[in-house]
Design a protein around this motif. Sequence first.
Motif, PDB file in Angstrom:
ATOM      1  N   PRO A   1     -12.444  -6.307   2.961  1.00 52.32           N
ATOM      2  CA  PRO A   1     -12.995  -5.193   1.950  1.00 52.32           C
ATOM      3  C   PRO A   1     -13.030  -5.901   0.269  1.00 52.32           C
ATOM      4  O   PRO A   1     -14.206  -5.377  -0.204  1.00 52.32           O
ATOM      5  CB  PRO A   1     -11.984  -3.902   2.042  1.00 52.32           C
ATOM      6  CG  PRO A   1     -11.692  -4.051   3.345  1.00 52.32           C
ATOM      7  CD  PRO A   1     -11.319  -5.966   3.477  1.00 52.32           C
TER       8      PRO A   1
ATOM      9  N   PHE B   1     -16.050  -8.133  -0.142  1.00 52.23           N
ATOM     10  CA  PHE B   1     -17.133  -7.844  -0.178  1.00 52.23           C
ATOM     11  C   PHE B   1     -17.169  -7.007  -1.525  1.00 52.23           C
ATOM     12  O   PHE B   1     -18.384  -7.176  -2.290  1.00 52.23           O
ATOM     13  CB  PHE B   1     -17.089  -6.550   1.120  1.00 52.23           C
ATOM     14  CG  PHE B   1     -18.674  -5.789   0.910  1.00 52.23           C
ATOM     15  CD1 PHE B   1     -19.847  -6.437   1.372  1.00 52.23           C
ATOM     16  CD2 PHE B   1     -18.785  -4.607   0.433  1.00 52.23           C
ATOM     17  CE1 PHE B   1     -20.975  -5.991   1.213  1.00 52.23           C
ATOM     18  CE2 PHE B   1     -19.829  -3.724   0.341  1.00 52.23           C
ATOM     19  CZ  PHE B   1     -20.864  -4.596   0.772  1.00 52.23           C
TER      20      PHE B   1
ATOM     21  N   VAL C   1      -9.072   3.485  -5.568  1.00 54.18           N
ATOM     22  CA  VAL C   1     -10.466   3.770  -4.878  1.00 54.18           C
ATOM     23  C   VAL C   1     -11.307   2.417  -4.846  1.00 54.18           C
ATOM     24  O   VAL C   1     -11.642   1.980  -6.027  1.00 54.18           O
ATOM     25  CB  VAL C   1     -11.094   4.682  -5.498  1.00 54.18           C
ATOM     26  CG1 VAL C   1     -12.426   4.999  -4.853  1.00 54.18           C
ATOM     27  CG2 VAL C   1     -10.430   6.246  -5.335  1.00 54.18           C
TER      28      VAL C   1
ATOM     29  N   LEU D   1     -14.818   1.503  -4.599  1.00 49.55           N
ATOM     30  CA  LEU D   1     -16.087   1.940  -4.480  1.00 49.55           C
ATOM     31  C   LEU D   1     -17.014   0.939  -3.906  1.00 49.55           C
ATOM     32  O   LEU D   1     -17.883   1.421  -2.730  1.00 49.55           O
ATOM     33  CB  LEU D   1     -16.760   2.008  -6.066  1.00 49.55           C
ATOM     34  CG  LEU D   1     -17.571   3.086  -6.124  1.00 49.55           C
ATOM     35  CD1 LEU D   1     -17.148   4.427  -5.703  1.00 49.55           C
ATOM     36  CD2 LEU D   1     -17.998   3.338  -7.679  1.00 49.55           C
TER      37      LEU D   1
ATOM     38  N   CYS E   1     -16.038  -1.124  -1.309  1.00 45.93           N
ATOM     39  CA  CYS E   1     -15.815  -1.043   0.037  1.00 45.93           C
ATOM     40  C   CYS E   1     -16.877   0.178   0.653  1.00 45.93           C
ATOM     41  O   CYS E   1     -17.258   0.289   1.769  1.00 45.93           O
ATOM     42  CB  CYS E   1     -14.515  -0.677   0.239  1.00 45.93           C
ATOM     43  SG  CYS E   1     -13.430  -2.123  -0.632  1.00 45.93           S
ATOM     44  N   LEU E   2     -16.608   1.345  -0.051  1.00 46.96           N
ATOM     45  CA  LEU E   2     -17.420   2.497   0.253  1.00 46.96           C
ATOM     46  C   LEU E   2     -18.990   2.240   0.216  1.00 46.96           C
ATOM     47  O   LEU E   2     -19.672   2.789   1.332  1.00 46.96           O
ATOM     48  CB  LEU E   2     -17.131   3.743  -0.684  1.00 46.96           C
ATOM     49  CG  LEU E   2     -15.798   4.336  -0.704  1.00 46.96           C
ATOM     50  CD1 LEU E   2     -15.727   5.670  -1.906  1.00 46.96           C
ATOM     51  CD2 LEU E   2     -15.679   4.694   0.578  1.00 46.96           C
TER      52      LEU E   2
ATOM     53  N   TYR F   1     -20.421  -0.112   1.262  1.00 46.78           N
ATOM     54  CA  TYR F   1     -20.700  -1.089   2.768  1.00 46.78           C
ATOM     55  C   TYR F   1     -21.461   0.040   3.565  1.00 46.78           C
ATOM     56  O   TYR F   1     -22.239  -0.040   4.274  1.00 46.78           O
ATOM     57  CB  TYR F   1     -19.397  -1.650   3.276  1.00 46.78           C
ATOM     58  CG  TYR F   1     -19.842  -2.644   4.180  1.00 46.78           C
ATOM     59  CD1 TYR F   1     -20.342  -3.970   3.981  1.00 46.78           C
ATOM     60  CD2 TYR F   1     -19.734  -2.026   5.632  1.00 46.78           C
ATOM     61  CE1 TYR F   1     -20.475  -4.894   5.117  1.00 46.78           C
ATOM     62  CE2 TYR F   1     -19.964  -3.155   6.668  1.00 46.78           C
ATOM     63  CZ  TYR F   1     -20.389  -4.397   6.295  1.00 46.78           C
ATOM     64  OH  TYR F   1     -20.677  -5.350   7.460  1.00 46.78           O
ATOM     65  N   VAL F   2     -20.481   1.207   3.935  1.00 44.42           N
ATOM     66  CA  VAL F   2     -21.296   2.225   4.757  1.00 44.42           C
ATOM     67  C   VAL F   2     -22.612   2.911   4.132  1.00 44.42           C
ATOM     68  O   VAL F   2     -23.520   3.171   5.137  1.00 44.42           O
ATOM     69  CB  VAL F   2     -20.229   3.541   4.706  1.00 44.42           C
ATOM     70  CG1 VAL F   2     -20.619   4.554   5.842  1.00 44.42           C
ATOM     71  CG2 VAL F   2     -18.871   3.033   4.680  1.00 44.42           C
ATOM     72  N   TRP F   3     -22.922   2.751   2.979  1.00 40.70           N
ATOM     73  CA  TRP F   3     -24.232   3.160   2.651  1.00 40.70           C
ATOM     74  C   TRP F   3     -25.112   2.169   2.936  1.00 40.70           C
ATOM     75  O   TRP F   3     -26.246   2.503   3.529  1.00 40.70           O
ATOM     76  CB  TRP F   3     -24.451   3.449   1.127  1.00 40.70           C
ATOM     77  CG  TRP F   3     -23.065   4.438   0.556  1.00 40.70           C
ATOM     78  CD1 TRP F   3     -22.390   5.002   1.306  1.00 40.70           C
ATOM     79  CD2 TRP F   3     -22.728   4.605  -0.753  1.00 40.70           C
ATOM     80  NE1 TRP F   3     -21.555   5.947   0.696  1.00 40.70           N
ATOM     81  CE2 TRP F   3     -21.746   5.424  -0.587  1.00 40.70           C
ATOM     82  CE3 TRP F   3     -23.306   4.015  -2.147  1.00 40.70           C
ATOM     83  CZ2 TRP F   3     -21.160   5.788  -1.778  1.00 40.70           C
ATOM     84  CZ3 TRP F   3     -22.241   4.438  -3.163  1.00 40.70           C
ATOM     85  CH2 TRP F   3     -21.441   5.392  -3.147  1.00 40.70           C
TER      86      TRP F   3
ATOM     87  N   VAL G   1     -24.783   0.118   5.716  1.00 36.12           N
ATOM     88  CA  VAL G   1     -24.844   0.456   7.122  1.00 36.12           C
ATOM     89  C   VAL G   1     -26.144   1.494   7.246  1.00 36.12           C
ATOM     90  O   VAL G   1     -26.848   1.384   8.258  1.00 36.12           O
ATOM     91  CB  VAL G   1     -23.583   0.654   7.841  1.00 36.12           C
ATOM     92  CG1 VAL G   1     -23.767   1.319   9.135  1.00 36.12           C
ATOM     93  CG2 VAL G   1     -22.673  -0.511   7.666  1.00 36.12           C
ATOM     94  N   ARG G   2     -25.975   2.533   6.654  1.00 35.55           N
ATOM     95  CA  ARG G   2     -26.757   3.766   6.785  1.00 35.55           C
ATOM     96  C   ARG G   2     -28.200   3.472   6.592  1.00 35.55           C
ATOM     97  O   ARG G   2     -29.171   3.914   7.144  1.00 35.55           O
ATOM     98  CB  ARG G   2     -26.176   5.041   5.969  1.00 35.55           C
ATOM     99  CG  ARG G   2     -24.940   5.521   6.413  1.00 35.55           C
ATOM    100  CD  ARG G   2     -24.932   7.128   5.805  1.00 35.55           C
ATOM    101  NE  ARG G   2     -25.838   7.885   6.291  1.00 35.55           N
ATOM    102  CZ  ARG G   2     -25.913   9.059   6.059  1.00 35.55           C
ATOM    103  NH1 ARG G   2     -24.816   9.536   5.788  1.00 35.55           N
ATOM    104  NH2 ARG G   2     -26.689   9.891   6.453  1.00 35.55           N
TER     105      ARG G   2
ATOM    106  N   THR H   1     -15.473   0.676   9.456  1.00 34.94           N
ATOM    107  CA  THR H   1     -16.391  -0.544   9.025  1.00 34.94           C
ATOM    108  C   THR H   1     -15.646  -1.901   8.717  1.00 34.94           C
ATOM    109  O   THR H   1     -14.253  -1.493   8.544  1.00 34.94           O
ATOM    110  CB  THR H   1     -17.335  -0.331   7.722  1.00 34.94           C
ATOM    111  OG1 THR H   1     -16.482   0.080   6.747  1.00 34.94           O
ATOM    112  CG2 THR H   1     -18.391   0.621   8.110  1.00 34.94           C
ATOM    113  N   PRO H   2     -15.940  -2.990   9.065  1.00 38.54           N
ATOM    114  CA  PRO H   2     -15.304  -4.106   8.659  1.00 38.54           C
ATOM    115  C   PRO H   2     -14.664  -4.325   7.446  1.00 38.54           C
ATOM    116  O   PRO H   2     -13.630  -4.979   7.129  1.00 38.54           O
ATOM    117  CB  PRO H   2     -16.157  -5.283   8.928  1.00 38.54           C
ATOM    118  CG  PRO H   2     -17.169  -4.632   9.882  1.00 38.54           C
ATOM    119  CD  PRO H   2     -17.403  -3.305   9.522  1.00 38.54           C
ATOM    120  N   THR H   3     -15.414  -3.720   6.281  1.00 38.65           N
ATOM    121  CA  THR H   3     -14.851  -3.686   5.016  1.00 38.65           C
ATOM    122  C   THR H   3     -14.165  -2.802   4.416  1.00 38.65           C
ATOM    123  O   THR H   3     -13.966  -2.479   3.052  1.00 38.65           O
ATOM    124  CB  THR H   3     -16.087  -3.953   3.900  1.00 38.65           C
ATOM    125  OG1 THR H   3     -16.765  -2.642   3.963  1.00 38.65           O
ATOM    126  CG2 THR H   3     -16.921  -5.072   4.361  1.00 38.65           C
ATOM    127  N   CYS H   4     -13.636  -1.871   5.332  1.00 43.31           N
ATOM    128  CA  CYS H   4     -12.999  -0.490   4.953  1.00 43.31           C
ATOM    129  C   CYS H   4     -11.407  -0.873   4.932  1.00 43.31           C
ATOM    130  O   CYS H   4     -10.576  -1.266   5.594  1.00 43.31           O
ATOM    131  CB  CYS H   4     -13.108   0.412   6.190  1.00 43.31           C
ATOM    132  SG  CYS H   4     -11.825   1.652   6.337  1.00 43.31           S
TER     133      CYS H   4
ATOM    134  N   ALA I   1     -23.777   6.810  11.798  1.00 44.46           N
ATOM    135  CA  ALA I   1     -23.448   7.030  10.832  1.00 44.46           C
ATOM    136  C   ALA I   1     -24.284   8.168  10.149  1.00 44.46           C
ATOM    137  O   ALA I   1     -24.081   9.051   9.437  1.00 44.46           O
ATOM    138  CB  ALA I   1     -23.529   5.850   9.807  1.00 44.46           C
TER     139      ALA I   1
END
Lengths: 159, 137
Positions: A97, A100, A143, A145, A147-148, A150-152, A154-155, B52-55, B89
């Motif tokens: 994380p 990244f 926090v 940011l 790392c968070l 990364y989900v965006w 993915v979406r 996720t892998p980067t979590c 997601a």
Amino acid sequence: MPDTRPTTPAALPTSQGIDPRSPRFGAAITSVLLAVTLLLTLTRGTEAVGVALLAVLAVVFAWGGFAGIRRHPYGVLYRRFVRPRLGPPAELEDPAPPTFAQRVGLVITAAGVVLALLGVPWAAAVAAALALVAALLNAVFDVCLGCLMYVWLVRARLT
Amino acid sequence: MLVLLAVVVVTVVMGLVMRSRAGRARPAAGDVVGVAPASHFGEKATLVQFSTPTCARCPATARQLDALAARHPGVARLEIDLTERPELAARFDVMQTPTVLVVDSALAVRSRFGGQPRPAEVTSSLTAVLDQEHTGA
């Protein structure tokens, strides 16, 4: 009833895990440097110095993002000077994380440098301010940011 | 200097808001039908964790939820890597990882946590589901 919070430091093998306080320490240094960068880019006569400092920070982000967070120069500082003064970490953390997040920092700061060199007004200041928000959130509030985000990605199906 | 001050103030407000909301139980609707084979769900309840892998907090959350599930018979933990199932997601509107869903035996989502759940809140969410299962309500 057993405590649900993990307390063993053996969550990850030492060879793989990192001390989670190390990236926060790095983020604190980055925050100070980004604050200086922001002030320089906004002060008449020192704009070029600010852009140059932003470029240096982009190189440091690239180092952490591609050599890996464990080879980050601030991580070396942390292990040499800070870690010996603290107790052992409660648990170790996956290096992926923060690595990244370093790349996210690289994209933001490099974009600021490139746009500033192309003559886009305020580009360096905006990039420094955005990166400063992320670095301060990491240093002060733990926090991540980047790392968070990364989900965006993915979406948006960009990964 | 004013700009720097403004950036710092905005960041501190953002951080305080994120900290106050992180890991809190929120009521949630919908179901997790089709998310995984039926055998992966607990008989009474399931703790579904999106990762996720980067979590950074996902491994610690997994250990926390495993320990919680182990204390309650019939409860399973199910971890889903969103990079392998990106459609989930969007379906569950996941904006951060970990996101944890407390799911009952009928696979209905009963509560939801953004970020690592606060231990007391996830325990009481699970207990509420289990109590209801027990009374057959």
